[in-house]
Design a protein around this motif. Structure first.
Motif, PDB file in Angstrom:
ATOM      1  N   LEU A   1       0.855  -1.188   0.000  1.00 64.17           N
ATOM      2  CA  LEU A   1       0.000   0.000   0.000  1.00 64.17           C
ATOM      3  C   LEU A   1       0.892   1.239   0.000  1.00 64.17           C
ATOM      4  CD1 LEU A   1      -2.707  -0.754   2.747  1.00 64.17           C
ATOM      5  CD2 LEU A   1      -2.768  -1.341   0.318  1.00 64.17           C
ATOM      6  N   ASP A   2       0.322   2.354  -0.427  1.00 62.58           N
ATOM      7  CA  ASP A   2       1.019   3.635  -0.342  1.00 62.58           C
ATOM      8  C   ASP A   2       1.016   4.087   1.124  1.00 62.58           C
ATOM      9  OD1 ASP A   2       1.557   6.427  -0.246  1.00 62.58           O
ATOM     10  OD2 ASP A   2       0.920   6.651  -2.324  1.00 62.58           O
ATOM     11  N   PRO A   3       2.190   4.230   1.740  1.00 60.86           N
ATOM     12  CA  PRO A   3       2.213   4.534   3.179  1.00 60.86           C
ATOM     13  C   PRO A   3       1.625   5.901   3.538  1.00 60.86           C
ATOM     14  CG  PRO A   3       4.440   4.602   2.253  1.00 60.86           C
ATOM     15  CD  PRO A   3       3.542   4.049   1.184  1.00 60.86           C
ATOM     16  N   LEU A   4       1.710   6.872   2.633  1.00 63.02           N
ATOM     17  CA  LEU A   4       1.193   8.208   2.978  1.00 63.02           C
ATOM     18  C   LEU A   4      -0.311   8.168   3.263  1.00 63.02           C
ATOM     19  CD1 LEU A   4       3.985   9.129   1.857  1.00 63.02           C
ATOM     20  CD2 LEU A   4       2.824  11.191   1.091  1.00 63.02           C
ATOM     21  N   LEU A   5      -1.020   7.321   2.517  1.00 62.21           N
ATOM     22  CA  LEU A   5      -2.480   7.263   2.680  1.00 62.21           C
ATOM     23  C   LEU A   5      -2.877   6.547   3.962  1.00 62.21           C
ATOM     24  CD1 LEU A   5      -3.183   6.497  -1.050  1.00 62.21           C
ATOM     25  CD2 LEU A   5      -3.891   8.570   0.145  1.00 62.21           C
ATOM     26  N   LEU A   6      -1.958   5.751   4.482  1.00 67.31           N
ATOM     27  CA  LEU A   6      -2.230   5.024   5.728  1.00 67.31           C
ATOM     28  C   LEU A   6      -1.982   5.907   6.954  1.00 67.31           C
ATOM     29  CD1 LEU A   6      -2.945   2.187   6.777  1.00 67.31           C
ATOM     30  CD2 LEU A   6      -0.518   1.577   6.544  1.00 67.31           C
ATOM     31  N   ALA A   7      -1.084   6.875   6.806  1.00 64.75           N
ATOM     32  CA  ALA A   7      -0.628   7.663   7.957  1.00 64.75           C
ATOM     33  C   ALA A   7      -1.763   8.336   8.744  1.00 64.75           C
ATOM     34  CB  ALA A   7       0.410   8.692   7.501  1.00 64.75           C
ATOM     35  N   PRO A   8      -2.739   8.982   8.076  1.00 60.70           N
ATOM     36  CA  PRO A   8      -3.799   9.625   8.873  1.00 60.70           C
ATOM     37  C   PRO A   8      -4.566   8.632   9.740  1.00 60.70           C
ATOM     38  CG  PRO A   8      -3.824  10.467   6.617  1.00 60.70           C
ATOM     39  CD  PRO A   8      -2.876   9.293   6.632  1.00 60.70           C
ATOM     40  N   LEU A   9      -4.797   7.420   9.230  1.00 60.35           N
ATOM     41  CA  LEU A   9      -5.519   6.420  10.026  1.00 60.35           C
ATOM     42  C   LEU A   9      -4.714   6.015  11.254  1.00 60.35           C
ATOM     43  CD1 LEU A   9      -7.096   3.933   7.438  1.00 60.35           C
ATOM     44  CD2 LEU A   9      -8.095   5.976   8.473  1.00 60.35           C
ATOM     45  N   LEU A  10      -3.407   5.868  11.098  1.00 60.64           N
ATOM     46  CA  LEU A  10      -2.565   5.476  12.231  1.00 60.64           C
ATOM     47  C   LEU A  10      -2.611   6.557  13.312  1.00 60.64           C
ATOM     48  CD1 LEU A  10       0.574   4.084  10.328  1.00 60.64           C
ATOM     49  CD2 LEU A  10      -1.439   2.835  11.123  1.00 60.64           C
ATOM     50  N   ALA A  11      -2.589   7.799  12.888  1.00 61.18           N
ATOM     51  CA  ALA A  11      -2.629   8.893  13.868  1.00 61.18           C
ATOM     52  C   ALA A  11      -3.986   8.965  14.554  1.00 61.18           C
ATOM     53  CB  ALA A  11      -2.297  10.228  13.183  1.00 61.18           C
ATOM     54  N   ARG A  12      -5.054   8.805  13.788  1.00 64.54           N
ATOM     55  CA  ARG A  12      -6.396   8.906  14.385  1.00 64.54           C
ATOM     56  C   ARG A  12      -6.682   7.740  15.326  1.00 64.54           C
ATOM     57  NH1 ARG A  12      -8.267  13.413  15.062  1.00 64.54           N
ATOM     58  NH2 ARG A  12     -10.469  12.894  14.851  1.00 64.54           N
TER      59      ARG A  12
ATOM     60  N   ARG B   1       2.285  20.137  -0.361  1.00 64.88           N
ATOM     61  CA  ARG B   1       0.875  20.114   0.034  1.00 64.88           C
ATOM     62  C   ARG B   1       0.530  18.807   0.732  1.00 64.88           C
ATOM     63  NH1 ARG B   1      -4.747  20.183  -3.455  1.00 64.88           N
ATOM     64  NH2 ARG B   1      -3.881  18.225  -4.218  1.00 64.88           N
ATOM     65  N   ARG B   2       1.095  17.695   0.257  1.00 66.68           N
ATOM     66  CA  ARG B   2       0.769  16.417   0.891  1.00 66.68           C
ATOM     67  C   ARG B   2       1.248  16.375   2.336  1.00 66.68           C
ATOM     68  NH1 ARG B   2       2.234  11.572  -3.129  1.00 66.68           N
ATOM     69  NH2 ARG B   2       2.560  13.055  -4.818  1.00 66.68           N
ATOM     70  N   PHE B   3       2.468  16.831   2.577  1.00 67.72           N
ATOM     71  CA  PHE B   3       2.959  16.776   3.961  1.00 67.72           C
ATOM     72  C   PHE B   3       2.276  17.809   4.856  1.00 67.72           C
ATOM     73  CE2 PHE B   3       6.114  13.762   2.554  1.00 67.72           C
ATOM     74  CZ  PHE B   3       6.152  12.917   3.657  1.00 67.72           C
ATOM     75  N   ALA B   4       1.913  18.955   4.303  1.00 66.38           N
ATOM     76  CA  ALA B   4       1.141  19.906   5.116  1.00 66.38           C
ATOM     77  C   ALA B   4      -0.209  19.293   5.473  1.00 66.38           C
ATOM     78  CB  ALA B   4       0.965  21.221   4.360  1.00 66.38           C
ATOM     79  N   THR B   5      -0.809  18.594   4.523  1.00 64.45           N
ATOM     80  CA  THR B   5      -2.084  17.912   4.801  1.00 64.45           C
ATOM     81  C   THR B   5      -1.889  16.864   5.889  1.00 64.45           C
ATOM     82  OG1 THR B   5      -2.851  18.282   2.533  1.00 64.45           O
ATOM     83  CG2 THR B   5      -3.925  16.517   3.783  1.00 64.45           C
ATOM     84  N   LEU B   6      -0.816  16.092   5.780  1.00 59.08           N
ATOM     85  CA  LEU B   6      -0.555  15.072   6.798  1.00 59.08           C
ATOM     86  C   LEU B   6      -0.295  15.709   8.157  1.00 59.08           C
ATOM     87  CD1 LEU B   6       1.648  12.537   4.795  1.00 59.08           C
ATOM     88  CD2 LEU B   6      -0.705  12.208   5.585  1.00 59.08           C
ATOM     89  N   ASP B   7       0.395  16.830   8.177  1.00 58.15           N
ATOM     90  CA  ASP B   7       0.641  17.498   9.458  1.00 58.15           C
ATOM     91  C   ASP B   7      -0.686  17.965  10.067  1.00 58.15           C
ATOM     92  OD1 ASP B   7       2.858  18.098  11.229  1.00 58.15           O
ATOM     93  OD2 ASP B   7       2.343  20.210  10.961  1.00 58.15           O
ATOM     94  N   ALA B   8      -1.590  18.473   9.200  1.00 52.39           N
ATOM     95  CA  ALA B   8      -2.910  18.897   9.699  1.00 52.39           C
ATOM     96  C   ALA B   8      -3.706  17.695  10.208  1.00 52.39           C
ATOM     97  CB  ALA B   8      -3.682  19.618   8.595  1.00 52.39           C
ATOM     98  N   LEU B   9      -3.738  16.625   9.424  1.00 55.31           N
ATOM     99  CA  LEU B   9      -4.606  15.491   9.770  1.00 55.31           C
ATOM    100  C   LEU B   9      -4.066  14.672  10.942  1.00 55.31           C
ATOM    101  CD1 LEU B   9      -5.747  14.245   6.236  1.00 55.31           C
ATOM    102  CD2 LEU B   9      -6.939  15.779   7.817  1.00 55.31           C
ATOM    103  N   THR B  10      -2.774  14.819  11.245  1.00 56.93           N
ATOM    104  CA  THR B  10      -2.206  14.120  12.400  1.00 56.93           C
ATOM    105  C   THR B  10      -1.974  15.082  13.568  1.00 56.93           C
ATOM    106  OG1 THR B  10       0.087  14.526  11.722  1.00 56.93           O
ATOM    107  CG2 THR B  10      -0.960  12.525  10.863  1.00 56.93           C
ATOM    108  N   ASP B  11      -2.416  16.304  13.437  1.00 60.39           N
ATOM    109  CA  ASP B  11      -2.181  17.348  14.438  1.00 60.39           C
ATOM    110  C   ASP B  11      -0.696  17.450  14.813  1.00 60.39           C
ATOM    111  OD1 ASP B  11      -2.852  19.451  16.066  1.00 60.39           O
ATOM    112  OD2 ASP B  11      -3.324  18.205  17.800  1.00 60.39           O
ATOM    113  N   GLY B  12       0.140  17.471  13.785  1.00 57.80           N
ATOM    114  CA  GLY B  12       1.568  17.709  13.998  1.00 57.80           C
ATOM    115  C   GLY B  12       2.372  16.490  14.401  1.00 57.80           C
ATOM    116  N   ARG B  13       1.817  15.310  14.179  1.00 60.85           N
ATOM    117  CA  ARG B  13       2.537  14.096  14.598  1.00 60.85           C
ATOM    118  C   ARG B  13       3.227  13.400  13.428  1.00 60.85           C
ATOM    119  NH1 ARG B  13      -2.354  11.394  17.287  1.00 60.85           N
ATOM    120  NH2 ARG B  13      -1.056   9.541  17.181  1.00 60.85           N
ATOM    121  N   ILE B  14       3.439  14.117  12.315  1.00 60.63           N
ATOM    122  CA  ILE B  14       4.007  13.467  11.129  1.00 60.63           C
ATOM    123  C   ILE B  14       5.513  13.717  11.017  1.00 60.63           C
ATOM    124  CG2 ILE B  14       3.722  15.337   9.437  1.00 60.63           C
ATOM    125  CD1 ILE B  14       2.663  11.707   8.776  1.00 60.63           C
TER     126      ILE B  14
END
Lengths: 462, 462
Positions: free
Chosen positions: A83-94, A117-130
């Motif tokens: 799987l693409d790991p970036l798409l999994l990251a928000p689920l792991l954080a949530r 943009r992708r990493f800023a999105t990940l930072d937002a969706l993980t509340d800074g845990r990326i």
């Protein structure tokens, strides 16, 4: 009083990450690699075990050196399917409360304006845990199918990566002033354009003039990991990375690299202790040393030799498919592969190296040590490694997933805590306000969620 | 007995999607666009309201036609700052039970080998609830910052997109036989290489020889949406899309397009009714018609004129920044912008068009109608639109987000259900086994989770 160490669970959304064959172990759940619920459970297991972060590897191609074909990798499930790991990251954080989530992404596949943009999105969706593991290289097999042509020469690849980082820093750090985004109902202004500026980048490889598409997130720049051992790679890592990975067979070997890293960081104008050094270990632990060694022997029986040699082939370029698995390795050495083999066989110069022995070595320890023993024995060895290698933390490989992470938490973490080598267990949301959840940068020892002032990315701030 | 209609909530992770200024409405929550918890709540609201899917728009650039600057778009928050919608999709699916999740992605920014992995990952992480809105075009401002140079000519862009689709079909449909991935502990085989083949694609724009990096997911190919109105665009949509979007001012206008679409689909060898037609509407509803019209007047007072004209400029290329907002539009017409303006002003030929009137029109209805009234009046008009325009469903725009979606569920959905125009509310996991959750393809009327036999992607199957 020793300083506490940092621990990442090293993972990948694939049937086999680093331990070919071990998916057949009855406790292994890696066959569920494509299930979101599996990953949510695993992330919670890893968090409960006391790890600071989960780190996801990535490779956008198949291992096809062994037998000049991807067949052994497919049959053994070696980092494929994936799987693409970036798409999994928000689920792991949530699914977790405070676990940092690291993902690998190459500066080769996406334009910096897109990846920023992708990493800023990940930072937002993980509340800074990326955290971002910056990768500069790629497989030839990946490059081919991605339409990228031939790779740039090694050093030029790093020149391009340097410029790439300049672009993403300009977008993340320089584009929006802190209070540019207000969305204030009274003034009717969402973003004050006077507090936004374009990246204004005109370089050798990239032209990016526009401002960032994203508003500042908690970390702005994700916490930056990197792996680099060549002189140019080490210079890149020492300039950009806040944490660096390196694998070696002995703590003394790793210590030489750690020393070079800290020197390079100082040369680059940074606090040499602010760059965290991580090394890879596999841990096989049980109630007693004997039980642990028995478990290691059991793991070894599960090794899939051709699959492990497919992984080895991908790492070294050496194809051992024609060799008798039990014949001494000297017989398959050629000038071309001697140095590649040497990087492995020197890890244990006294061993009688055969392809099977290489496979077992790869499948259990990867390119780092296997620490086997009782909880106290493992803690002793972890402590010795940290001291001698002068590392700040470990990327822990699991042979059996996620059981080995759970066992680390159950057996090793309590002993490390007693010794002050692991911070106390963190509370859950019941007793720990969300606002006290640390950003990835703070998890790994930073003073706050933002890049420190001596980091080159900070120079892009207004 | 009428056939039930399909409803998507049309969204975007930005402060302003299509209604500049409305974020200032006291019920609007769009300022929280960067919060994962906000989107999880909104997805649950949309699901509870009876929508079949949520659809996320995307644009990887800033609107900079108005005043030849992005300032008005920034000040008004017009589709900036933003998040990457693909990274949000797994969270939306995990927060809901059966909502289909559609995301927009261009065939221009990523190599097909990379994007194929991303959508397979999304299909896995949403358990088959993902849909892809295939976009072939992009803004010049995006292209510049992404290092893509000038756009291909219009028709050639579709030729390239046709080939792109061939590559992703080969990866999703042709690469793995159904039972290639077994991860069977007894045989020790993860993937049977004899049941895997490379894409073997050598074309004008792409060379992709390797097999897919991902194993078959529930849908294999994500459910395919597209928007296309030009002859070449319509031919592309009629060949590839399973559902097509089109906006028009009157149902008669849309009906002409729907007829052409169905003809083109038949020419392409597909069942013309298997291609679902969607059109955009905004719905302003309240207990009574008078209360709804009062609410519409209230919405109109919140419109941010320069921000709406920035959006209009991005859509049409016409810069109205120098025009008196209340002067008749004829005064700013030039040969260059006459036809672009005509596409809007013909929507209501009797109106006295001024820049302010254009802004209000854009901000409330976008490029489709505004259906305002009591629940019964709205249901009547929805029914008339569906019948006259011959569409299968609607993309519903919300002026105030997510309140307008919640209001649709509270006021309109019960009336539509009474009339057989909306399927009954679906159960939650308490009374509805997970296995009964439909894939996106089934949500939108497909017979099963996979592409139908008459779809060109199915030709890649073995």
């Amino acid at each position: 009083m020793p300083r506490p160490l940092l621990f990442n669970a090293f993972e990948m959304p694939v049937p086999v990450h680093q331990s070919p064959g071990l998916w057949r172990h009855p406790e292994d759940e890696s066959r569920n690699y494509a299930s979101p619920a599996h990953w949510e459970r695993e992330a919670r297991t890893i968090e409960a075990a006391g790890f600071h972060g989960i780190f996801l590897a990535d490779v956008l191609g198949l291992y096809d050196v062994y037998g000049a074909s991807p067949d052994a990798a497919l049959r053994g499930g070696v980092q494929v399917p994936q799987l693409d790991p970036l798409l999994l990251a928000p689920l792991l954080a949530r699914a977790t409360e405070h676990l940092a989530v690291g993902v690998t992404a190459s500066v080769t596949y996406a334009a910096p304006y897109d990846l920023a943009r992708r990493f800023a999105t990940l930072d937002a969706l993980t509340d800074g845990r990326i955290a971002w593991n910056v990768v500069t290289s790629y497989q030839e097999s990946a490059a081919l199918n991605l339409g990228l042509g031939t790779q740039l020469p090694h050093d030029e690849r790093y020149d391009r990566a340097d410029e790439y980082m300049d672009v993403v820093y300009a977008l993340w750090e320089g584009s929006y002033e802190e209070d540019a985004y207000t969305a204030d109902r009274d003034s009717g202004v969402v973003v004050d354009p006077a507090k936004v500026r374009g990246a204004g980048h005109h370089g050798t490889y990239f032209d990016v003039t526009a401002p960032s598409l994203t508003a500042p997130t908690r970390q702005r720049t994700p916490y930056l990991f990197q792996a680099g051992a060549s002189p140019r790679g080490l210079a890149f890592a020492a300039k950009h990375a806040e944490a660096v990975f390196f694998s070696g067979p002995t703590p003394e070997h790793v210590a030489r690299w750690t020393g070079r890293l800290r020197e390079e960081a100082e040369t680059a104008g940074r606090d040499p202790r602010s760059v965290k050094a991580f090394t890879n270990v596999a841990v096989v632990v049980a109630e007693t040393g004997d039980a642990a060694r028995e478990r290691l022997a059991e793991y070894t029986r599960y090794v899939d030799v051709p699959a492990a040699l497919a992984l080895f082939g991908g790492w070294t370029g050496v194809d051992l498919s024609d060799a008798d698995p039990d014949a001494p390795l000297e017989h398959v050495e050629t000038d071309a592969n001697r140095s590649a083999l040497a990087s492995f066989t020197t890890m244990d110069p006294d061993a009688a190296w055969t392809p099977r022995r290489v496979a077992e070595f790869v499948a259990i320890g990867g390119r780092g040590p296997v620490i086997t023993g009782s909880p106290e024995e493992v803690a002793d060895e972890v402590e010795r490694w940290a001291r001698v290698a002068d590392v700040d933390g470990f990327n822990v490989n699991a042979c059996v997933r996620p059981a080995d992470f759970e066992r680390f938490g159950r057996f090793v973490a309590p002993v490390l805590r007693e010794r002050g080598l692991l911070e106390p267990a963190r509370g859950t949301s019941d007793d720990d306000a969300v606002s006290s959840v640390r950003s990835a940068r703070e998890v790994f020892g930073g003073a706050g969620p933002r890049l420190p002032r001596d980091h080159p990315g900070a120079a892009h701030r207004r």
